[in-house]
Design a protein around this motif. Structure first.
Motif, PDB file in Angstrom:
ATOM      1  N   MET A  39      42.558  26.122  48.023  1.00 21.82           N
ATOM      2  CA  MET A  39      41.234  26.351  47.441  1.00 21.82           C
ATOM      3  C   MET A  39      40.902  25.333  46.351  1.00 21.82           C
ATOM      4  O   MET A  39      39.763  24.888  46.240  1.00 21.82           O
ATOM      5  CB  MET A  39      41.135  27.763  46.850  1.00 21.82           C
ATOM      6  N   PHE A  40      41.906  24.974  45.532  1.00 19.59           N
ATOM      7  CA  PHE A  40      41.648  24.149  44.355  1.00 19.59           C
ATOM      8  C   PHE A  40      42.187  22.725  44.478  1.00 19.59           C
ATOM      9  O   PHE A  40      42.338  22.030  43.480  1.00 19.59           O
ATOM     10  CB  PHE A  40      42.182  24.852  43.106  1.00 19.59           C
ATOM     11  N   SER A  41      42.398  22.282  45.704  1.00 21.91           N
ATOM     12  CA  SER A  41      42.883  20.920  45.949  1.00 21.91           C
ATOM     13  C   SER A  41      41.802  19.875  45.672  1.00 21.91           C
ATOM     14  O   SER A  41      42.106  18.700  45.536  1.00 21.91           O
ATOM     15  CB  SER A  41      43.345  20.787  47.399  1.00 21.91           C
ATOM     16  N   GLY A  42      40.550  20.319  45.599  1.00 27.00           N
ATOM     17  CA  GLY A  42      39.438  19.399  45.403  1.00 27.00           C
ATOM     18  C   GLY A  42      38.701  19.098  46.698  1.00 27.00           C
ATOM     19  O   GLY A  42      37.578  18.617  46.683  1.00 27.00           O
ATOM     20  N   LEU A  53      32.853  24.845  49.036  1.00 19.77           N
ATOM     21  CA  LEU A  53      32.984  26.144  49.694  1.00 19.77           C
ATOM     22  C   LEU A  53      33.288  27.274  48.713  1.00 19.77           C
ATOM     23  O   LEU A  53      33.238  28.444  49.082  1.00 19.77           O
ATOM     24  CB  LEU A  53      34.100  26.093  50.748  1.00 19.77           C
ATOM     25  N   LEU A  54      33.609  26.939  47.466  1.00 19.80           N
ATOM     26  CA  LEU A  54      33.964  27.957  46.481  1.00 19.80           C
ATOM     27  C   LEU A  54      32.722  28.698  46.007  1.00 19.80           C
ATOM     28  O   LEU A  54      31.735  28.094  45.602  1.00 19.80           O
ATOM     29  CB  LEU A  54      34.684  27.317  45.289  1.00 19.80           C
ATOM     30  N   GLU A  55      32.773  30.020  46.088  1.00 16.81           N
ATOM     31  CA  GLU A  55      31.656  30.857  45.645  1.00 16.81           C
ATOM     32  C   GLU A  55      31.629  30.909  44.128  1.00 16.81           C
ATOM     33  O   GLU A  55      32.662  30.982  43.476  1.00 16.81           O
ATOM     34  CB  GLU A  55      31.829  32.272  46.215  1.00 16.81           C
ATOM     35  N   ARG A  56      30.436  30.867  43.554  1.00 15.95           N
ATOM     36  CA  ARG A  56      30.288  30.899  42.092  1.00 15.95           C
ATOM     37  C   ARG A  56      29.450  32.104  41.682  1.00 15.95           C
ATOM     38  O   ARG A  56      28.560  32.529  42.411  1.00 15.95           O
ATOM     39  CB  ARG A  56      29.656  29.612  41.594  1.00 15.95           C
ATOM     40  N   ARG A  60      30.956  30.333  37.146  1.00 14.56           N
ATOM     41  CA  ARG A  60      32.406  30.487  37.297  1.00 14.56           C
ATOM     42  C   ARG A  60      32.743  30.675  38.777  1.00 14.56           C
ATOM     43  O   ARG A  60      31.976  31.284  39.518  1.00 14.56           O
ATOM     44  CB  ARG A  60      32.906  31.713  36.530  1.00 14.56           C
ATOM     45  N   ILE A  61      33.896  30.186  39.183  1.00 15.06           N
ATOM     46  CA  ILE A  61      34.332  30.394  40.561  1.00 15.06           C
ATOM     47  C   ILE A  61      34.704  31.865  40.712  1.00 15.06           C
ATOM     48  O   ILE A  61      35.502  32.404  39.936  1.00 15.06           O
ATOM     49  CB  ILE A  61      35.508  29.470  40.911  1.00 15.06           C
ATOM     50  N   PHE A  62      34.106  32.512  41.716  1.00 14.39           N
ATOM     51  CA  PHE A  62      34.298  33.944  41.929  1.00 14.39           C
ATOM     52  C   PHE A  62      35.345  34.184  43.010  1.00 14.39           C
ATOM     53  O   PHE A  62      35.283  33.612  44.095  1.00 14.39           O
ATOM     54  CB  PHE A  62      32.983  34.612  42.331  1.00 14.39           C
ATOM     55  N   ILE A  63      36.326  35.031  42.678  1.00 15.42           N
ATOM     56  CA  ILE A  63      37.338  35.457  43.637  1.00 15.42           C
ATOM     57  C   ILE A  63      37.305  36.974  43.669  1.00 15.42           C
ATOM     58  O   ILE A  63      37.486  37.636  42.644  1.00 15.42           O
ATOM     59  CB  ILE A  63      38.741  34.947  43.241  1.00 15.42           C
ATOM     60  N   ASP A  64      37.051  37.550  44.828  1.00  9.02           N
ATOM     61  CA  ASP A  64      36.889  38.991  44.973  1.00  9.02           C
ATOM     62  C   ASP A  64      38.242  39.674  45.160  1.00  9.02           C
ATOM     63  O   ASP A  64      38.594  40.128  46.242  1.00  9.02           O
ATOM     64  CB  ASP A  64      35.964  39.289  46.151  1.00  9.02           C
ATOM     65  N   ARG A  65      38.986  39.720  44.078  1.00  9.92           N
ATOM     66  CA  ARG A  65      40.304  40.357  44.057  1.00  9.92           C
ATOM     67  C   ARG A  65      40.480  41.060  42.714  1.00  9.92           C
ATOM     68  O   ARG A  65      39.676  40.906  41.813  1.00  9.92           O
ATOM     69  CB  ARG A  65      41.431  39.328  44.249  1.00  9.92           C
ATOM     70  N   ASP A  66      41.553  41.820  42.581  1.00  8.17           N
ATOM     71  CA  ASP A  66      41.844  42.560  41.357  1.00  8.17           C
ATOM     72  C   ASP A  66      42.220  41.590  40.237  1.00  8.17           C
ATOM     73  O   ASP A  66      43.223  40.873  40.345  1.00  8.17           O
ATOM     74  CB  ASP A  66      42.988  43.533  41.632  1.00  8.17           C
ATOM     75  N   GLY A  67      41.443  41.572  39.171  1.00  5.56           N
ATOM     76  CA  GLY A  67      41.671  40.651  38.070  1.00  5.56           C
ATOM     77  C   GLY A  67      42.967  40.911  37.322  1.00  5.56           C
ATOM     78  O   GLY A  67      43.624  39.979  36.864  1.00  5.56           O
TER      79      GLY A  67
END
Length: 79
Positions: free
Chosen positions: A33-36, A41-44, A49-56
């Motif tokens: 995801m963060f290789s550049g 494709l990263l959702e913001r 902020r880059i959004f990741i739909d997981r438990d923080g």
């Protein structure tokens, strides 16, 4: 190493870290995801902020493991 600061929103929990930290484990989903190569494709979220739909809370353990190498094992041992 890439030192670019990355702002994340993981399930509503905010994190600030380096791209190199997120890419520390070769072959992991975070490394891909963060290789550049996939930035477009990263959702913001609404604040950019880059959004990741997981438990923080759980992601915090993953982030500490990537930073320190042992926090995840310690957290699992405490369960």
């Amino acid at each position: 190493l890439q030192k670019e600061v990355v702002l994340l929103d993981v399930g509503g929990t905010l994190f600030k870290t380096c791209r190199s930290t997120l890419s520390a484990l070769p072959g992991s989903m975070l490394q891909v995801m963060f290789s550049g190569r996939n930035d477009d494709l990263l959702e913001r979220d609404e604040d950019g902020r880059i959004f990741i739909d997981r438990d923080g809370t759980l992601f915090g353990y993953i982030l500490e493991f990537l930073r320190e190498g042992s926090a995840l094992r310690l957290a699992l041992a405490a369960l």
